[in-house]
Motif scaffolding. Structure first.
Motif, mmCIF file in Angstrom:
data_model
loop_
_atom_site.group_PDB
_atom_site.id
_atom_site.type_symbol
_atom_site.label_atom_id
_atom_site.label_comp_id
_atom_site.label_asym_id
_atom_site.label_seq_id
_atom_site.Cartn_x
_atom_site.Cartn_y
_atom_site.Cartn_z
ATOM 1 N N ASP A 1 0.825 -1.207 0.000
ATOM 2 C CA ASP A 1 0.000 0.000 0.000
ATOM 3 C C ASP A 1 0.862 1.261 0.000
ATOM 4 O O ASP A 1 0.415 2.334 -0.399
ATOM 5 C CB ASP A 1 -0.933 0.002 1.216
ATOM 6 N N MET A 2 2.099 1.125 0.479
ATOM 7 C CA MET A 2 3.003 2.293 0.506
ATOM 8 C C MET A 2 3.640 2.522 -0.854
ATOM 9 O O MET A 2 4.279 3.553 -1.063
ATOM 10 C CB MET A 2 4.140 2.050 1.516
ATOM 11 N N GLY A 3 3.534 1.544 -1.759
ATOM 12 C CA GLY A 3 4.109 1.709 -3.092
ATOM 13 C C GLY A 3 5.338 0.863 -3.363
ATOM 14 O O GLY A 3 5.991 1.011 -4.395
ATOM 15 N N PHE A 4 5.671 -0.034 -2.429
ATOM 16 C CA PHE A 4 6.842 -0.885 -2.652
ATOM 17 C C PHE A 4 6.559 -1.944 -3.718
ATOM 18 O O PHE A 4 5.430 -2.430 -3.849
ATOM 19 C CB PHE A 4 7.275 -1.558 -1.349
ATOM 20 N N ASP A 5 7.622 -2.309 -4.453
ATOM 21 C CA ASP A 5 7.513 -3.311 -5.511
ATOM 22 C C ASP A 5 8.066 -4.664 -5.086
ATOM 23 O O ASP A 5 7.657 -5.695 -5.593
ATOM 24 C CB ASP A 5 8.296 -2.844 -6.753
ATOM 25 N N ILE A 6 9.056 -4.638 -4.193
ATOM 26 C CA ILE A 6 9.736 -5.868 -3.764
ATOM 27 C C ILE A 6 9.894 -5.795 -2.244
ATOM 28 O O ILE A 6 10.297 -4.755 -1.717
ATOM 29 C CB ILE A 6 11.137 -5.989 -4.402
ATOM 30 N N VAL A 7 9.586 -6.887 -1.573
ATOM 31 C CA VAL A 7 9.636 -6.918 -0.108
ATOM 32 C C VAL A 7 10.354 -8.184 0.325
ATOM 33 O O VAL A 7 10.005 -9.268 -0.134
ATOM 34 C CB VAL A 7 8.206 -6.988 0.475
ATOM 35 N N HIS A 8 11.355 -8.066 1.177
ATOM 36 C CA HIS A 8 11.822 -9.308 1.810
ATOM 37 C C HIS A 8 11.409 -9.299 3.269
ATOM 38 O O HIS A 8 11.259 -8.244 3.882
ATOM 39 C CB HIS A 8 13.334 -9.525 1.648
ATOM 40 N N MET A 9 11.167 -10.498 3.774
ATOM 41 C CA MET A 9 10.791 -10.647 5.181
ATOM 42 C C MET A 9 11.846 -11.483 5.884
ATOM 43 O O MET A 9 12.431 -12.371 5.280
ATOM 44 C CB MET A 9 9.447 -11.369 5.282
ATOM 45 N N ASN A 10 12.080 -11.205 7.152
ATOM 46 C CA ASN A 10 12.966 -12.039 7.952
ATOM 47 C C ASN A 10 12.062 -12.874 8.861
ATOM 48 O O ASN A 10 11.620 -12.396 9.905
ATOM 49 C CB ASN A 10 13.900 -11.180 8.798
ATOM 50 N N LEU A 11 11.807 -14.114 8.442
ATOM 51 C CA LEU A 11 10.891 -14.933 9.247
ATOM 52 C C LEU A 11 11.465 -15.187 10.633
ATOM 53 O O LEU A 11 10.726 -15.461 11.570
ATOM 54 C CB LEU A 11 10.594 -16.252 8.534
#
Lengths: 444, 524
Positions: free
Chosen positions: B281-291
């Protein structure tokens, strides 16, 4: 919901009052209203512990498991070895499992000393003086080895034997797009790298020992070829083989990498595994990942600490030798405990038993009409076969599953098809006889 | 503090200062505990022919000497490693307010889930017909992670956050290449984690740093100056490493997209915004998560983690393959996206870590995850308010899940540095905060209590930090005095590198001399 948030409503109210707010929502005033998720997450409500267990067991039961349902003859970088009770009971102690990276050495001597012992063991197995504190897996350890070699030689041409695990080669190619390395493959000839086809200069030569088809490569020749091309010799080795064969370091390998899963890690659908990484002393400043060193504390007592930290990303940033931060420490702990449990004699015995089971399986399987060896070169703990009538490895695996076996790994077109078969120290004569009988039925 | 209901005094459950230790001797290494010929190993009865090594291995490959390992009894082995764990701090022992690392409690139900035989004993090369449960789990987890981040598709292959970053940069590269353009720069704030610039280099880009403004946020004017058609994208952590939400994110996203760049979200601090807002929703295209941060996969002394990457619709076809998919008939299989960048892991990612995260998400649910963010932000906010006046708070504005304090004035007044505060806190029964990071704050103490610490533990932590601030400089310099070892000589470790037991200098001591005597009494 929120099983693990301890705050009572009364406490939340008190804390909000202390910070001058009247609702939890007000904590998020910095988030622009347009970005606020009005209805919360579109996910099911939280489950109780027993309800989660039921769901996880349902998923687990939907798999056909090795041991419970199938006798495993598949390898290819993931092996069905015995895991002694001490590994789980000790490595899975809370202190190992729930610690962070040992940034405060005074209260992290447990992890640090275990990693120091791990580094010592990996150095001994590889025959090299320096081993790091772990990487993600065998594939990404190859990537780091290639990056080290290119940085050391200034030559971006990387020669990779087709005897290297095809998935590891793919990972090397994926990452090479970013670094701009030119990856070229060296073909196989009767199961072994065709060294005579190599010419020109290169920065790295990567070979697997024993290779993906199980064959014992000629590392002395690999060293000569690396020298002739000006490349570093990178060897992806099987640490179990270290119980029987000469170490890659003894042949002059510059970097030795490998998959540490065979020592204490369950198959786990492919992870988390353990990237082994060792190198010559002269490359230590380019070593990727963490390194633990021995030192002393203020009172002169022996102590351990992560060292040569200036190589690492949090200090050197865009000039770091690697971007690795989180590694696989807990898996390295499992590996250390399993190796200590095996001991010198036990490691040799484990390797010997794998080799015996492999020999016995190979002889039984090759006696089947229409089944042939994919290569005639000597193997150690894994081997490849061709199948009759153009039968695919995939078909054999599906049909053998009905007979109670995970038959092996189908080989791709670059190997001419067929099946890759591994027999570990867990396999018995009875199991192997039954396997061969089932295979004979399936390929008929 | 007191129980708000009964008025009875309450005590922290997260302070480890009562943990007993038997002594302060060194723990010998495995190699010193070894006795030639001793072993703990046992093997299955196989019934196989007992071929010799010489019969099995060609002579030129066969080793002449066995590889030395360690030779130790099972009893001594268990005692050795158990004693080592007594020399190790952990979340299970007490609070771990290590900023940017999200050292929350790791629920034990997740350990149980990951050790189920039907998950642990599955070969990664087994065909889909034998692995429907795993494939369903992975597909479900991908869907959930997309839902949490507001993205379209995800890969679970990256085994850690840094691997996720590099995967994201390779996606960025593939996308730009498909648009027929070669870009060379990636913008990173000066407050970013070190993995960001390191990954940028490996992704084949040059790092361009954008400064933070006086609010501690990205300086938007400075960012605009750096934006041109050579910029591939920007990597942002939001909330950033100061624990502050990038309030101008919509404007930043617009500006970056305007020059054809992509926005990369470093998910290190995702814990702060679960159920509140989403990177998509903020406009990011790529997100990584640290599980291993947000979704409670235990850190294991430094790993393993898991670093899935989720992307917006236009990047989905570039994701690493093979990807788990749900077929129309409800069964599961594998699929490689049309323009996949290729594999980034030898198999399918850190599977059992993914299973842990999945079970954690099931237990929390959408409502529970929102409560996680709320309590994490409440705890950090409360602690910042409490420590005002005792420590410098360089950016004293509404924080999210963490905040950065500083020992600048303590250093000036008494010579107590951030490092001394960290070491003193160990004596108080708490792990230290992250120190000297972010780099833009002098004498930084980056504090992230996490949502699983109770108000009682926050009070105890605050009181400990207040006692430290009231210390004399000498007392702080002497810390820690209660740990198995005192401050360690890091310079010596680097100067005289001893990376293995075999690299230790051989020294002769009186004890060793006694050990070599032939008298049994001296030997045992």
């Amino acid at each position: 919901m929120g099983h693990f948030v301890p705050h009572t409503d009364a406490e939340i109210a008190e804390m909000l009052a202390f910070v001058g707010l009247s609702s939890l929502d007000e904590l998020f005033e910095a988030v622009p209203a347009a970005l606020r998720l009005a209805g919360g997450l579109d996910l099911a409500p939280g489950l109780s512990e027993p309800d989660v267990a039921v769901e996880m067991e349902r998923l687990a039961d939907a798999n056909v498991a090795v041991g419970r349902d199938l006798v495993c003859f598949a390898g290819g970088g993931a092996y069905d070895h015995e895991i002694p009770s001490v590994v789980r009971r000790v490595a899975y102690r809370s202190e190992y499992v729930t610690a962070y990276t040992p940034y405060q050495p005074e209260v992290s001597q447990g992890v640090l000393q275990t990693l120091f012992e791990y580094q010592t063991l990996i150095a001994r197995l590889t025959g090299l003086p320096i081993a790091n504190a772990s990487l993600y897996d065998g594939a990404t350890a190859c990537v780091e080895a290639v990056n080290l070699a290119v940085a050391a030689t200034g030559n971006q041409r990387v020669l990779v034997s087709r005897g290297v695990n095809p998935q590891w080669r793919e990972v090397v190619r994926t990452y090479a797009v970013g670094t701009g390395h030119e990856i070229e493959e060296i073909a196989l000839e009767d199961g072994l790298t065709a060294w005579s086809s190599v010419s020109g200069s290169a920065g790295a030569v990567l070979v697997q020992y024993p290779n993906y088809l199980g064959c014992l490569e000629d590392l002395a020749e690999a060293r000569r070829v690396a020298d002739a091309t000006g490349a570093l010799l990178l060897v992806a080795f099987d640490p179990v083989a270290a119980g029987l064969v000469r170490s890659p370091g003894s042949y002059g390998a510059d970097v030795v990498v490998g998959e540490g899963q065979p020592f204490g890690t369950p198959l786990g659908f492919g992870g988390p595994y353990l990237g082994l990484f060792a190198c010559k002393q002269e490359h230590v400043r380019r070593l990727p990942g963490r390194l633990v060193g021995e030192t002393v504390d203020t009172e002169g007592r022996r102590a351990y600490v992560t060292t040569l930290r200036t190589r690492e990303q949090d200090i050197r940033r865009e000039k770091a030798s690697s971007n690795v931060c989180t590694n696989q420490t807990l898996i390295a702990v499992c590996c250390t405990i399993q190796l200590a449990w095996l001991g010198t004699a036990g490691l040799r015995e484990m390797a010997l038993r794998c080799a015996r089971a492999t020999r016995y399986t190979r002889e039984a399987v090759l006696a089947i009409d229409g089944v042939g060896p994919l290569a005639s070169a000597p193997v150690l703990r894994e081997f490849a076969i061709s199948l009759p009538n153009g039968m695919s490895g995939e078909t054999v695996v599906e049909r053998m599953a009905d007979e109670g076996f995970l038959a092996g790994i189908p080989l791709g077109a670059e190997y001419g098809g067929g099946l890759l078969i591994a027999a570990t120290e867990r396999r018995t004569r009875t199991e192997i006889d039954a396997y061969a009988a089932a295979l004979e039925k399936v390929v008929r | 503090m007191t129980d708000p209901t009964t008025g009875v005094k309450t005590v922290s459950g997260g302070r480890a200062s009562s943990a007993p230790l038997m002594g302060r001797d060194e723990e010998p290494t495995l190699f010193e505990l070894s006795v030639t010929g001793r072993t703990a190993a046992s093997f299955r009865t196989s019934g196989l022919p007992e071929w010799s090594a010489e019969e099995l291995v060609p002579a030129d490959h066969l080793q002449t000497e066995p590889t030395p390992v360690a030779e130790i009894s099972e009893r001594d082995l268990v005692a050795h490693f158990t004693r080592l764990t007594h020399r190790q701090y952990s979340v299970d022992l007490g609070a771990y307010p290590l900023g940017s690392c999200t050292m929350k409690y790791n629920p034990k139900l997740c350990d149980e889930a990951a050790s189920l035989a039907g998950l642990a004993n599955i070969h990664p090369a087994a065909p889909p017909s034998l692995t429907q449960g795993w494939l369903e789990l992975l597909v479900e987890l991908e869907d959930i992670l997309c839902s949490i981040t507001g993205m379209k598709a995800a890969t679970l292959q990256p085994p850690a956050g840094a691997a996720g970053e590099l995967t994201g940069l390779l996606l960025m590269r593939a996308w730009h290449a498909a648009q027929g353009r070669q870009r060379t720069k990636v913008i990173i704030p000066d407050s970013a984690h070190g993995t960001n610039p390191a990954s940028v280099t490996l992704g084949g880009y040059q790092t361009v740093t954008v400064p933070s403004d006086e609010r501690g946020l990205v300086d938007v004017a400075a960012l605009r100056e750096r934006l041109d058609d050579d910029v591939a994208g920007i990597m942002l952590t939001n909330p950033n490493t100061l624990g502050l939400f990038e309030e101008d994110i919509v404007e930043i996203a617009g500006a970056v997209h305007e020059v054809g760049g992509l926005l990369y979200y470093d998910g290190a601090n995702l814990n702060a915004i679960l159920g509140i807002t989403r990177p998509g929703d903020m406009g990011f295209d790529i997100v990584h998560m640290n599980l291993h941060k947000t979704f409670a996969v235990p850190h294991g002394g430094g790993g393993p983690g898991a670093g899935p990457v989720a992307v917006s619709p236009r990047l989905a076809e570039y994701l690493p393959g093979p990807m788990p998919i749900r077929h129309d008939d409800g069964t599961y299989g594998w699929m490689t996206p049309a323009r996949s960048i290729g594999r980034v892991h030898g198999w399918h990612g850190n599977g059992l870590a993914l299973a842990r995260a999945y079970s954690y998400i099931l237990a929390n649910g959408g409502d529970g995850l929102k409560r996680v963010a709320e309590a994490a932000v409440l705890n950090a906010t409360w602690l910042r308010h409490r420590l005002r006046g005792t420590y410098d708070i360089p950016y004293d504005r509404p924080n999210m899940h963490e905040f950065v304090a500083a020992a600048t004035n303590l250093k000036k007044a008494k010579g107590i540095k951030a490092l001394d505060v960290a070491k003193r806190l160990l004596e108080e029964g708490f792990h230290a905060p992250t120190v000297y990071f972010p780099l833009i704050v002098d004498e930084a103490l980056m504090i992230e209590p996490t949502e699983t610490e109770s108000p009682q533990t926050l009070v105890a932590l605050a009181e400990a930090l207040e006692r430290i601030a009231a210390d004399t400089g000498e007392s702080a310099k002497a810390a820690p005095r209660t740990s198995p070892v005192g401050r360690v000589d890091e310079a010596r470790a680097a100067r005289q590198l001893i990376p293995t037991f075999d690299a230790r200098p051989v020294t002769s001591t009186g004890d060793e001399a006694a050990d070599t005597m032939e008298s049994p009494a001296a030997r045992f």
